[in-house]
Design a protein around this motif. Structure first.
Motif, mmCIF file in Angstrom:
data_model
loop_
_atom_site.group_PDB
_atom_site.id
_atom_site.type_symbol
_atom_site.label_atom_id
_atom_site.label_comp_id
_atom_site.label_asym_id
_atom_site.label_seq_id
_atom_site.Cartn_x
_atom_site.Cartn_y
_atom_site.Cartn_z
ATOM 1 N N ILE A 119 0.846 -1.192 0.000
ATOM 2 C CA ILE A 119 0.000 0.000 0.000
ATOM 3 C C ILE A 119 0.881 1.241 0.000
ATOM 4 O O ILE A 119 1.750 1.403 0.856
ATOM 5 C CB ILE A 119 -0.928 0.033 1.243
ATOM 6 C CG1 ILE A 119 -1.851 -1.187 1.264
ATOM 7 C CG2 ILE A 119 -1.732 1.331 1.267
ATOM 8 C CD1 ILE A 119 -2.881 -1.229 0.165
ATOM 9 N N GLN A 120 0.636 2.108 -0.947
ATOM 10 C CA GLN A 120 1.390 3.360 -1.064
ATOM 11 C C GLN A 120 1.069 4.275 0.119
ATOM 12 O O GLN A 120 -0.102 4.474 0.454
ATOM 13 C CB GLN A 120 0.966 4.017 -2.376
ATOM 14 C CG GLN A 120 1.755 5.217 -2.801
ATOM 15 C CD GLN A 120 1.246 5.708 -4.149
ATOM 16 O OE1 GLN A 120 0.074 6.024 -4.287
ATOM 17 N NE2 GLN A 120 2.112 5.744 -5.138
ATOM 18 N N HIS A 121 2.095 4.860 0.728
ATOM 19 C CA HIS A 121 1.860 5.721 1.879
ATOM 20 C C HIS A 121 1.248 7.056 1.462
ATOM 21 O O HIS A 121 0.208 7.464 1.981
ATOM 22 C CB HIS A 121 3.170 5.952 2.646
ATOM 23 C CG HIS A 121 2.988 6.734 3.901
ATOM 24 N ND1 HIS A 121 3.942 7.601 4.381
ATOM 25 C CD2 HIS A 121 1.958 6.790 4.781
ATOM 26 C CE1 HIS A 121 3.512 8.147 5.505
ATOM 27 N NE2 HIS A 121 2.312 7.676 5.773
ATOM 28 N N GLY A 122 1.899 7.750 0.522
ATOM 29 C CA GLY A 122 1.405 9.051 0.071
ATOM 30 C C GLY A 122 1.035 9.011 -1.404
ATOM 31 O O GLY A 122 1.859 8.679 -2.242
ATOM 32 N N ASN A 123 -0.230 9.349 -1.713
ATOM 33 C CA ASN A 123 -0.678 9.333 -3.103
ATOM 34 C C ASN A 123 -0.013 10.466 -3.878
ATOM 35 O O ASN A 123 -0.061 11.627 -3.447
ATOM 36 C CB ASN A 123 -2.200 9.478 -3.151
ATOM 37 C CG ASN A 123 -2.749 9.383 -4.555
ATOM 38 O OD1 ASN A 123 -2.598 10.295 -5.347
ATOM 39 N ND2 ASN A 123 -3.391 8.275 -4.867
ATOM 40 N N PRO A 124 0.616 10.173 -5.035
ATOM 41 C CA PRO A 124 1.343 11.205 -5.768
ATOM 42 C C PRO A 124 0.459 12.142 -6.587
ATOM 43 O O PRO A 124 0.936 13.162 -7.087
ATOM 44 C CB PRO A 124 2.245 10.388 -6.706
ATOM 45 C CG PRO A 124 1.466 9.141 -6.950
ATOM 46 C CD PRO A 124 0.740 8.845 -5.666
ATOM 47 N N GLU A 125 -0.822 11.818 -6.724
ATOM 48 C CA GLU A 125 -1.719 12.649 -7.538
ATOM 49 C C GLU A 125 -2.582 13.581 -6.696
ATOM 50 O O GLU A 125 -2.775 14.745 -7.058
ATOM 51 C CB GLU A 125 -2.610 11.745 -8.400
ATOM 52 C CG GLU A 125 -1.806 11.005 -9.456
ATOM 53 C CD GLU A 125 -2.617 9.976 -10.218
ATOM 54 O OE1 GLU A 125 -2.244 9.680 -11.366
ATOM 55 O OE2 GLU A 125 -3.606 9.451 -9.669
ATOM 56 N N ILE A 126 -3.083 13.088 -5.561
ATOM 57 C CA ILE A 126 -3.934 13.934 -4.727
ATOM 58 C C ILE A 126 -3.369 14.139 -3.319
ATOM 59 O O ILE A 126 -3.912 14.919 -2.538
ATOM 60 C CB ILE A 126 -5.371 13.376 -4.643
ATOM 61 C CG1 ILE A 126 -5.382 11.966 -4.062
ATOM 62 C CG2 ILE A 126 -6.023 13.387 -6.028
ATOM 63 C CD1 ILE A 126 -6.781 11.396 -3.868
ATOM 64 N N GLY A 127 -2.272 13.453 -2.994
ATOM 65 C CA GLY A 127 -1.555 13.726 -1.750
ATOM 66 C C GLY A 127 -2.131 13.130 -0.484
ATOM 67 O O GLY A 127 -1.705 13.485 0.620
ATOM 68 N N THR A 128 -3.079 12.194 -0.606
ATOM 69 C CA THR A 128 -3.652 11.591 0.598
ATOM 70 C C THR A 128 -2.684 10.624 1.251
ATOM 71 O O THR A 128 -1.882 9.979 0.576
ATOM 72 C CB THR A 128 -4.972 10.870 0.271
ATOM 73 O OG1 THR A 128 -4.790 10.054 -0.890
ATOM 74 C CG2 THR A 128 -6.087 11.867 0.015
ATOM 75 N N LEU A 129 -2.769 10.511 2.579
ATOM 76 C CA LEU A 129 -1.903 9.634 3.363
ATOM 77 C C LEU A 129 -2.698 8.419 3.810
ATOM 78 O O LEU A 129 -3.672 8.553 4.572
ATOM 79 C CB LEU A 129 -1.349 10.385 4.577
ATOM 80 C CG LEU A 129 -0.442 11.578 4.253
ATOM 81 C CD1 LEU A 129 -0.186 12.402 5.509
ATOM 82 C CD2 LEU A 129 0.869 11.103 3.647
ATOM 83 N N GLN A 130 -2.296 7.261 3.330
ATOM 84 C CA GLN A 130 -3.045 6.035 3.629
ATOM 85 C C GLN A 130 -2.738 5.531 5.051
ATOM 86 O O GLN A 130 -1.644 5.762 5.575
ATOM 87 C CB GLN A 130 -2.718 4.948 2.603
ATOM 88 C CG GLN A 130 -3.019 5.336 1.168
ATOM 89 C CD GLN A 130 -4.478 5.706 0.939
ATOM 90 O OE1 GLN A 130 -5.358 5.326 1.707
ATOM 91 N NE2 GLN A 130 -4.743 6.458 -0.126
ATOM 92 N N PRO A 131 -3.683 4.817 5.661
ATOM 93 C CA PRO A 131 -3.510 4.324 7.044
ATOM 94 C C PRO A 131 -2.600 3.096 7.099
ATOM 95 O O PRO A 131 -3.015 2.013 7.540
ATOM 96 C CB PRO A 131 -4.954 3.994 7.456
ATOM 97 C CG PRO A 131 -5.624 3.600 6.179
ATOM 98 C CD PRO A 131 -5.013 4.489 5.112
ATOM 99 N N VAL A 132 -1.371 3.260 6.663
ATOM 100 C CA VAL A 132 -0.456 2.124 6.525
ATOM 101 C C VAL A 132 -0.145 1.484 7.870
ATOM 102 O O VAL A 132 -0.093 0.252 7.996
ATOM 103 C CB VAL A 132 0.848 2.560 5.814
ATOM 104 C CG1 VAL A 132 1.868 1.424 5.808
ATOM 105 C CG2 VAL A 132 0.553 2.999 4.391
ATOM 106 N N LYS A 133 0.048 2.292 8.919
ATOM 107 C CA LYS A 133 0.386 1.728 10.229
ATOM 108 C C LYS A 133 -0.742 0.851 10.771
ATOM 109 O O LYS A 133 -0.497 -0.216 11.326
ATOM 110 C CB LYS A 133 0.708 2.853 11.214
ATOM 111 C CG LYS A 133 2.074 3.482 11.005
ATOM 112 C CD LYS A 133 2.304 4.641 11.940
ATOM 113 C CE LYS A 133 2.332 4.216 13.381
ATOM 114 N NZ LYS A 133 2.619 5.352 14.300
ATOM 115 N N THR A 134 -1.978 1.291 10.576
ATOM 116 C CA THR A 134 -3.127 0.495 11.028
ATOM 117 C C THR A 134 -3.211 -0.807 10.242
ATOM 118 O O THR A 134 -3.452 -1.888 10.813
ATOM 119 C CB THR A 134 -4.429 1.299 10.846
ATOM 120 O OG1 THR A 134 -4.326 2.527 11.561
ATOM 121 C CG2 THR A 134 -5.626 0.511 11.355
#
Length: 385
Positions: free
Chosen positions: A144-159
């Motif tokens: 899972i990508q941490h930071g989206n390169p197009e819209i900049g959202t931060l995914q809940p990778v730690k969870t």
């Protein structure tokens, strides 16, 4: 040209450039050679490895240098698959992953692996519940990508990583857009592998880092490889790595001040667009789940490519998505992953701020976008009459 495409690439930091030149002339030996010149290069290489270990707060033995983020993604995932801790052939990834991950997943599917692609919600985030629902007894790896390169959202990778630990699933995350922009130490310690790219934080192009937890007994992708402990073949780019390390140190030293400044620039853009409020959409999440320096948006009724070309004519460099996606006729991956289709999806374009962006230029860009939107609205009204 006023540059607003820092999410695609950054200029090389001047101090990093000086270090690149010095390392190229003073530490030119092959780091695998046993003579004095080789040993000097090897010592410099290992000091860089120690520094990335310190910045990420991970074990030094798991840090490997690559030719960039794409290679780090590819080799990191392949390494995890070679070291999987349970039987199974099911993988989970995001529907908006970078092409280096997405294309690898398609390749693995052709080889017999099963892959689940998780969609994005309307706020550009993967829903944790959707991930948990997708997990199967034969799930062996998640990327899972941490930071989206197009819209900049931060995914809940730690969870997601916590759930993976409980199920014996290995997890990789693409941190190309987030390294040097937000602290990653606790996230880095929660995953089995991660990837970063030098040119995204003012280091030289052609440099990157892959971290793979040293507890894992991964196998070399190419048998017989000796460089980087078998992780990748080819003479190690010691000058580039030294310059990337210097750029990383500088980026980390100014994370908090840069975050605040980028948030100010984002707010300035929104204020500059107030005149056409209701005629544009900004895609993304709430402030704490969003990189402030990336603004993914669209102007109603306009194709993103047309907006990009008009901005270019006015002297502003923006983009219609990731550089690896440029030239394709398909919409940006993030739009598709959010369920946005047709003309609405093709309206997407991206603005991204960086170290040299000033507020006056942001306000001017906002005025240009307002002008583009207003002209189009006038033409549309005349056509209706």
């Amino acid at each position: 040209m006023k540059y607003f495409d820092y999410a695609a690439t950054c200029p090389l930091d001047r101090d990093a450039a000086d270090i690149y030149l010095k390392a190229s002339t003073d530490y030119f030996g092959n780091s695998q050679s046993l003579h004095e010149a080789g040993s000097a290069a090897a010592n410099l290489l290992e000091s860089c490895r120690q520094e990335f270990s310190r910045l990420l707060e991970v074990e030094e033995a798991g840090v490997y240098f690559t030719s960039g983020g794409s290679e780090a993604n590819y080799l990191g995932i392949i390494a995890l698959l070679s070291a999987k801790t349970k039987k199974g052939n099911h993988l989970i990834t995001g529907a908006a992953e970078h092409s280096s991950v997405y294309n690898l997943m398609k390749k693995l599917e052709a080889e017999g692996w099963e892959v689940t692609y998780l969609p994005l919600e309307k706020d550009g985030l993967i829903k944790v519940e959707s991930f948990i629902h997708a997990v199967r007894p034969d799930t062996v790896l998640v990327s899972i990508q941490h930071g989206n390169p197009e819209i900049g959202t931060l995914q809940p990778v730690k969870t997601i990583a916590t759930h993976c630990r409980q199920k014996g699933i290995l997890i990789h995350t693409d941190c190309v857009q987030t390294f040097g922009k937000i602290p990653l130490d606790s996230l880095a310690r929660s995953v089995d592998a991660l990837s970063i790219s030098g040119h995204k934080f003012y280091g030289p192009k052609g440099t990157g880092v892959a971290y793979v937890h040293p507890k894992l007994a991964w196998k070399p992708y190419i048998v017989g490889t000796v460089h980087e402990k078998g992780f990748r073949p080819g003479t190690v780019n010691v000058p580039g790595i030294a310059a990337m390390t210097a750029a990383a140190q500088k980026a980390y030293s100014r994370i908090l001040t840069d975050q605040a400044r980028l948030q100010t620039l984002r707010t300035a853009l929104l204020h500059a667009l107030a005149e056409i409020n209701g005629s544009f959409v900004i895609f993304g999440a709430d402030r704490e789940k969003q990189l402030p320096g990336i603004v993914g948006m669209s102007l109603h009724g306009l194709e993103g490519q047309m907006v990009m070309l008009e901005c270019n004519r006015w002297g502003f460099a923006i983009s219609t998505g990731t550089a690896c996606h440029t030239g394709m006729l398909t919409p940006a991956k993030s739009m598709v992953a959010m369920g946005i289709k047709g003309k609405e999806a093709k309206g997407f374009f991206r603005i991204s701020f960086g170290r040299d962006t000033v507020e006056e230029d942001v306000i001017e860009l906002g005025k240009v976008l307002t002008l583009i939107a207003s002209k189009t609205k006038t033409v549309s009204l005349q056509a209706d009459l």
